[in-house]
Design a protein around this motif. Structure first.
Motif, PDB file in Angstrom:
ATOM      1  N   GLU A 151       7.505   0.930  -0.535  1.00 49.89           N
ATOM      2  CA  GLU A 151       8.164  -0.382  -0.589  1.00 49.89           C
ATOM      3  C   GLU A 151       7.540  -1.367   0.396  1.00 49.89           C
ATOM      4  O   GLU A 151       8.071  -2.456   0.620  1.00 49.89           O
ATOM      5  CB  GLU A 151       9.659  -0.234  -0.262  1.00 49.89           C
ATOM      6  CG  GLU A 151      10.437   0.644  -1.242  1.00 49.89           C
ATOM      7  CD  GLU A 151      10.447   0.051  -2.654  1.00 49.89           C
ATOM      8  OE1 GLU A 151      10.578  -1.182  -2.771  1.00 49.89           O
ATOM      9  OE2 GLU A 151      10.288   0.818  -3.614  1.00 49.89           O
ATOM     10  N   GLY A 152       6.467  -0.966   1.025  1.00 48.95           N
ATOM     11  CA  GLY A 152       5.810  -1.861   1.977  1.00 48.95           C
ATOM     12  C   GLY A 152       6.482  -1.920   3.334  1.00 48.95           C
ATOM     13  O   GLY A 152       6.354  -2.903   4.057  1.00 48.95           O
ATOM     14  N   ILE A 153       7.216  -0.847   3.668  1.00 50.27           N
ATOM     15  CA  ILE A 153       7.959  -0.812   4.933  1.00 50.27           C
ATOM     16  C   ILE A 153       7.363   0.238   5.861  1.00 50.27           C
ATOM     17  O   ILE A 153       7.101   1.377   5.443  1.00 50.27           O
ATOM     18  CB  ILE A 153       9.455  -0.491   4.656  1.00 50.27           C
ATOM     19  CG1 ILE A 153      10.079  -1.584   3.793  1.00 50.27           C
ATOM     20  CG2 ILE A 153      10.226  -0.321   5.964  1.00 50.27           C
ATOM     21  CD1 ILE A 153      11.405  -1.181   3.163  1.00 50.27           C
ATOM     22  N   LEU A 154       7.172  -0.150   7.122  1.00 53.08           N
ATOM     23  CA  LEU A 154       6.702   0.796   8.142  1.00 53.08           C
ATOM     24  C   LEU A 154       7.855   1.125   9.085  1.00 53.08           C
ATOM     25  O   LEU A 154       8.793   0.335   9.221  1.00 53.08           O
ATOM     26  CB  LEU A 154       5.559   0.181   8.957  1.00 53.08           C
ATOM     27  CG  LEU A 154       4.277  -0.133   8.184  1.00 53.08           C
ATOM     28  CD1 LEU A 154       3.287  -0.851   9.096  1.00 53.08           C
ATOM     29  CD2 LEU A 154       3.649   1.131   7.613  1.00 53.08           C
ATOM     30  N   PHE A 155       7.759   2.263   9.765  1.00 53.35           N
ATOM     31  CA  PHE A 155       8.862   2.652  10.655  1.00 53.35           C
ATOM     32  C   PHE A 155       9.114   1.596  11.732  1.00 53.35           C
ATOM     33  O   PHE A 155      10.250   1.369  12.137  1.00 53.35           O
ATOM     34  CB  PHE A 155       8.622   4.054  11.263  1.00 53.35           C
ATOM     35  CG  PHE A 155       7.669   4.092  12.426  1.00 53.35           C
ATOM     36  CD1 PHE A 155       8.126   3.870  13.723  1.00 53.35           C
ATOM     37  CD2 PHE A 155       6.325   4.352  12.236  1.00 53.35           C
ATOM     38  CE1 PHE A 155       7.253   3.899  14.801  1.00 53.35           C
ATOM     39  CE2 PHE A 155       5.448   4.379  13.304  1.00 53.35           C
ATOM     40  CZ  PHE A 155       5.909   4.155  14.587  1.00 53.35           C
TER      41      PHE A 155
END
Ligand code: CO
Length: 170
Positions: free
Chosen positions: A137-141
């Motif tokens: 989803e294009g999300i990084l931690f």
């Protein structure tokens, strides 16, 4: 099989949403093989396609030695509970983040033969799966962490000694 370059934080690719895999063919299987080789080379516990520059919905995980799982076009069926995790990422070297993750996750996905598989996971494995789903989803931690810090010398050393078990570097 071949090693692929890992895309690092700062590259716009990691912020984009992945598209579905339309055909599970030899090309896809080659990419999966390369992702596995790259993950193992870096001693990570998971890697998602965008981390090797491919914006398609797929990832591989190896939360424990001998437990290698592949997810193509994964869909979350259920999430329950919560647990705190300390996570790293092959695309965000040197940083660790504290996250809230579900304790239980149920995901439907396809394997490399095109079979639909239901995965149920708790604990560390659920954390790894959730981390990889975020990548699609294009999300990084670092986008969702409660706290982000530099990996301490001790943590780096721990990683040297006991990479797979002590860290979720994915
Ligand atoms: Co990652």
């Amino acid at each position: 099989m071949a090693l692929r370059n890992i895309v690092c934080e700062g590259d716009e690719i990691l912020k984009k949403k992945c598209r579905e895999v339309t055909d599970i063919d030899d090309r896809v299987r080659t990419i999966l093989d390369d992702m596995i080789e790259t993950m193992r080379d870096k001693e990570g516990v998971g890697i998602a396609a965008p981390q090797v520059g491919i914006l398609r919905k797929m990832f591989v995980i190896e939360p424990e030695e001998g437990e290698l799982l592949e997810f193509i076009n994964p869909v979350i069926i259920e999430e329950k509970g919560s647990q705190e995790s300390d996570e790293g990422c092959l695309s965000v070297p040197g940083l660790v983040g504290t996250m809230d993750r579900p304790e239980f996750i149920k995901v439907e996905a396809y394997d490399r033969t095109g079979e639909k598989v239901i995965h149920e996971a708790t604990g560390f494995k659920a954390i790894v799966i959730r981390h990889e789903l975020d990548h699609l989803e294009g999300i990084l931690f670092i986008d969702n962490a409660k706290e982000v810090r530099e990996a301490s010398g001790e943590e780096e050393q721990e990683e040297e000694q006991n990479k797979k078990k002590s860290k979720n570097k994915s």
